[in-house]
Design an enzyme around this catalytic site. Sequence first.
Site, PDB file in Angstrom:
ATOM      1  N   ASN A 106     -13.372  -1.479  -4.972  1.00 29.86           N
ATOM      2  CA  ASN A 106     -14.652  -0.781  -4.975  1.00 29.86           C
ATOM      3  C   ASN A 106     -15.261  -0.824  -3.587  1.00 29.86           C
ATOM      4  O   ASN A 106     -15.080  -1.798  -2.848  1.00 29.86           O
ATOM      5  CB  ASN A 106     -15.598  -1.475  -5.971  1.00 29.86           C
ATOM      6  CG  ASN A 106     -16.939  -0.768  -6.076  1.00 29.86           C
ATOM      7  OD1 ASN A 106     -17.020   0.452  -5.925  1.00 29.86           O
ATOM      8  ND2 ASN A 106     -17.987  -1.536  -6.312  1.00 29.86           N
ATOM      9  N   HIS A 108     -18.801  -0.892  -1.500  1.00 31.09           N
ATOM     10  CA  HIS A 108     -20.204  -1.226  -1.782  1.00 31.09           C
ATOM     11  C   HIS A 108     -20.997  -1.177  -0.491  1.00 31.09           C
ATOM     12  O   HIS A 108     -20.581  -1.786   0.515  1.00 31.09           O
ATOM     13  CB  HIS A 108     -20.300  -2.613  -2.431  1.00 31.09           C
ATOM     14  CG  HIS A 108     -21.698  -2.967  -2.830  1.00 31.09           C
ATOM     15  ND1 HIS A 108     -22.328  -2.395  -3.918  1.00 31.09           N
ATOM     16  CD2 HIS A 108     -22.602  -3.810  -2.275  1.00 31.09           C
ATOM     17  CE1 HIS A 108     -23.558  -2.883  -4.011  1.00 31.09           C
ATOM     18  NE2 HIS A 108     -23.751  -3.740  -3.036  1.00 31.09           N
ATOM     19  N   SER A 135     -18.879  -3.274   2.278  1.00 36.63           N
ATOM     20  CA  SER A 135     -17.844  -4.190   1.778  1.00 36.63           C
ATOM     21  C   SER A 135     -16.846  -3.445   0.899  1.00 36.63           C
ATOM     22  O   SER A 135     -17.228  -2.517   0.167  1.00 36.63           O
ATOM     23  CB  SER A 135     -18.493  -5.312   0.937  1.00 36.63           C
ATOM     24  OG  SER A 135     -19.487  -5.996   1.675  1.00 36.63           O
ATOM     25  N   ASP A 144     -19.926  -6.593  -8.594  1.00 38.86           N
ATOM     26  CA  ASP A 144     -19.670  -6.650  -7.144  1.00 38.86           C
ATOM     27  C   ASP A 144     -19.395  -8.085  -6.692  1.00 38.86           C
ATOM     28  O   ASP A 144     -19.822  -8.521  -5.617  1.00 38.86           O
ATOM     29  CB  ASP A 144     -20.871  -6.075  -6.368  1.00 38.86           C
ATOM     30  CG  ASP A 144     -21.095  -4.607  -6.706  1.00 38.86           C
ATOM     31  OD1 ASP A 144     -22.267  -4.196  -6.785  1.00 38.86           O
ATOM     32  OD2 ASP A 144     -20.085  -3.907  -6.894  1.00 38.86           O
TER      33      ASP A 144
HETATM   34  C1  GRF Z   1     -21.233   4.815  -1.413  1.00 36.17           C
HETATM   35  O1  GRF Z   1     -22.066   4.181  -0.451  1.00 36.17           O
HETATM   36  C2  GRF Z   1     -20.714   3.783  -2.388  1.00 36.17           C
HETATM   37  O2  GRF Z   1     -20.432   2.530  -1.799  1.00 36.17           O
HETATM   38  C3  GRF Z   1     -21.886   3.660  -3.329  1.00 36.17           C
HETATM   39  O3  GRF Z   1     -22.330   4.990  -3.517  1.00 36.17           O
HETATM   40  C4  GRF Z   1     -22.036   5.725  -2.329  1.00 36.17           C
HETATM   41  C5  GRF Z   1     -21.218   6.920  -2.731  1.00 36.17           C
HETATM   42  O4  GRF Z   1     -21.352   7.866  -1.751  1.00 36.17           O
HETATM   43  N1  GRF Z   1     -21.503   3.039  -4.567  1.00 36.17           N
HETATM   44  P1  GRF Z   1     -20.416   9.183  -1.822  1.00 36.17           P
HETATM   45  O5  GRF Z   1     -20.523   9.680  -3.247  1.00 36.17           O
HETATM   46  O6  GRF Z   1     -19.032   8.737  -1.467  1.00 36.17           O
HETATM   47  O7  GRF Z   1     -21.013  10.097  -0.791  1.00 36.17           O
END
Ligand code: GRF
Length: 193
Positions: A106, A108, A135, A144
């Site tokens: 994932n 984050h 991360s 997470d």
């Molecule tokens: C990313 O920052 C991800 O880590 C978080 O949501 C955002 C998704 O952005 N969970 P995108 O949809 O890839 O533009």
Amino acid sequence: MLTVAVLISGAGSNLRALLEAARHPDFPARIVVVGADREADGLAHAEEFGIPTFTVPFRAFETREAWGAELAAQLDRWEPDLIVLSGLMRLLPAPVVARYSPRIINTHPAYLPEFPGAHGVRDALAAGAEQTGASIIVVDDGIDAGPILAQERVPVLPGDSEQTLHERIKPVERRLLIDVVQRIATGDLALSN
Ligand code: GRF
């Protein structure tokens, strides 16, 4: 060649970065399917790159478990070596995590274990943090809380909004994600939970 399934809920800008990286013939991984829990805008990136997509609308299921079971059934059709959550804004039910971990990672937008959860960017701002980060972790049945595969600090600048800070974090996330997928594909990075 490592096969990768990507799950999204939103704009998919991180997905697009991975699609563009995987375009290079020497990139050791390819995205075989992109899934979403809703009609996510980011699915358009997959369609543009000719990658199959599926949606398992969370709202169409009575329970999170039933949703998760259908999501797993869709994923299993493609038998991906690795599953990447890139902006999937849903917690996966424990049976789904157990089925794939540690082959599920994932992205984050915070420097875990700082600011876990769905609002990591907003929480860093609210805490008055002078720096946050990005991360890449292995998904386990915590929030997470899985093993950290890569992370990097990102400064918080005076006057930052949640959006300006998040847009500064995302390019770092993308770079880390591409590097982690490449290292998993070449065997330089072993996954464990
Ligand atoms: C990313 O920052 C991800 O880590 C978080 O949501 C955002 C998704 O952005 N969970 P995108 O949809 O890839 O533009």
